[in-house]
Write a protein that holds these residues in place. Structure first.
Motif, short mmCIF file in Angstrom:
data_model
loop_
_atom_site.label_atom_id
_atom_site.label_comp_id
_atom_site.label_asym_id
_atom_site.label_seq_id
_atom_site.Cartn_x
_atom_site.Cartn_y
_atom_site.Cartn_z
N GLU A 102 1.82 4.88 -11.71
CA GLU A 102 0.66 5.64 -11.64
C GLU A 102 0.67 6.86 -10.91
OE1 GLU A 102 -3.67 4.10 -9.48
OE2 GLU A 102 -2.00 2.76 -10.01
N ASP A 127 4.37 9.74 -8.61
CA ASP A 127 4.18 8.62 -9.42
C ASP A 127 4.77 7.68 -8.71
OD1 ASP A 127 2.88 9.97 -11.62
OD2 ASP A 127 4.79 10.37 -12.53
N THR A 130 -3.10 4.12 -2.43
CA THR A 130 -3.13 3.22 -3.55
C THR A 130 -2.45 1.86 -3.22
OG1 THR A 130 -2.75 5.03 -5.00
CG2 THR A 130 -1.94 3.12 -5.80
N SER A 131 -3.03 0.84 -3.71
CA SER A 131 -2.58 -0.53 -3.21
C SER A 131 -2.22 -1.30 -4.29
CB SER A 131 -3.50 -1.30 -2.20
OG SER A 131 -3.86 -0.70 -0.97
N TYR A 132 -1.28 -2.07 -4.10
CA TYR A 132 -1.02 -3.18 -5.48
C TYR A 132 -0.65 -4.53 -4.72
CZ TYR A 132 0.45 1.57 -7.13
OH TYR A 132 0.65 2.57 -7.66
N ALA A 136 0.96 -1.18 0.18
CA ALA A 136 0.20 -0.12 0.02
C ALA A 136 0.89 1.18 -0.02
CB ALA A 136 -0.92 0.08 1.21
N VAL A 163 -0.11 9.29 -8.11
CA VAL A 163 -0.78 9.34 -6.92
C VAL A 163 -1.30 10.79 -6.21
CG1 VAL A 163 -0.72 8.46 -4.48
CG2 VAL A 163 0.25 7.02 -6.54
N TYR A 218 0.80 5.27 0.46
CA TYR A 218 -0.28 6.48 0.85
C TYR A 218 0.57 7.67 0.77
CZ TYR A 218 -2.49 2.69 3.68
OH TYR A 218 -2.99 1.64 4.27
N ASN A 219 -0.02 8.74 -0.14
CA ASN A 219 0.47 10.06 -0.12
C ASN A 219 -0.31 10.85 0.98
OD1 ASN A 219 1.08 12.40 -0.83
ND2 ASN A 219 0.69 12.37 -3.08
N ARG A 230 -4.46 10.42 -1.39
CA ARG A 230 -4.95 9.20 -2.09
C ARG A 230 -4.34 7.95 -1.58
NH1 ARG A 230 -4.30 7.56 -8.62
NH2 ARG A 230 -5.16 5.42 -8.10
#
Length: 98
Positions: A84, A63, A92-94, A51, A86, A53-54, A90
């Motif tokens: 991607e 990015d 973002t999880s991968y 994960a 970010v 986290y910005n 936001r």
């Protein structure tokens, strides 16, 4: 993690089974274009999630790229991965290897 010359302030978490206890990283760079953040995190063979986290404001997007390297080197594996965008605030999880 890189930006267009703006600061990068992020929390990165590695979640892996069987207990899903996170390993946490905090990263910061004042200029994400001049000094991007690159990390190689070795993981166990269980399914895992990374994960990103910005934690900066929306004025400081960055990015992010996360890839499963398999048996190759991390830099070779990331060569074909598009980053991607970010936005600040936001999450973002991968997920890979599941």
């Amino acid at each position: 993690l890189k930006s267009q010359g703006r600061p990068v302030d992020a929390n990165i978490e590695l979640w892996h089974t069987p207990s899903y206890i996170p390993t946490k990283f905090r990263v910061y760079t004042e200029d994400g274009l001049l000094r991007p953040v690159n990390a190689i995190i070795e993981t166990p063979k269980h399914p895992k999630t990374v994960a990103v986290y910005n934690v900066a404001t929306t004025d400081f997007p960055f990015d992010a790229s996360v890839a499963n390297t398999g048996l190759g080197t991390a830099y070779d594996s990331l060569a074909d991965v598009d980053p991607e965008h970010v936005q600040g605030g936001r999450i973002t999880s991968y997920t890979f290897g599941a």
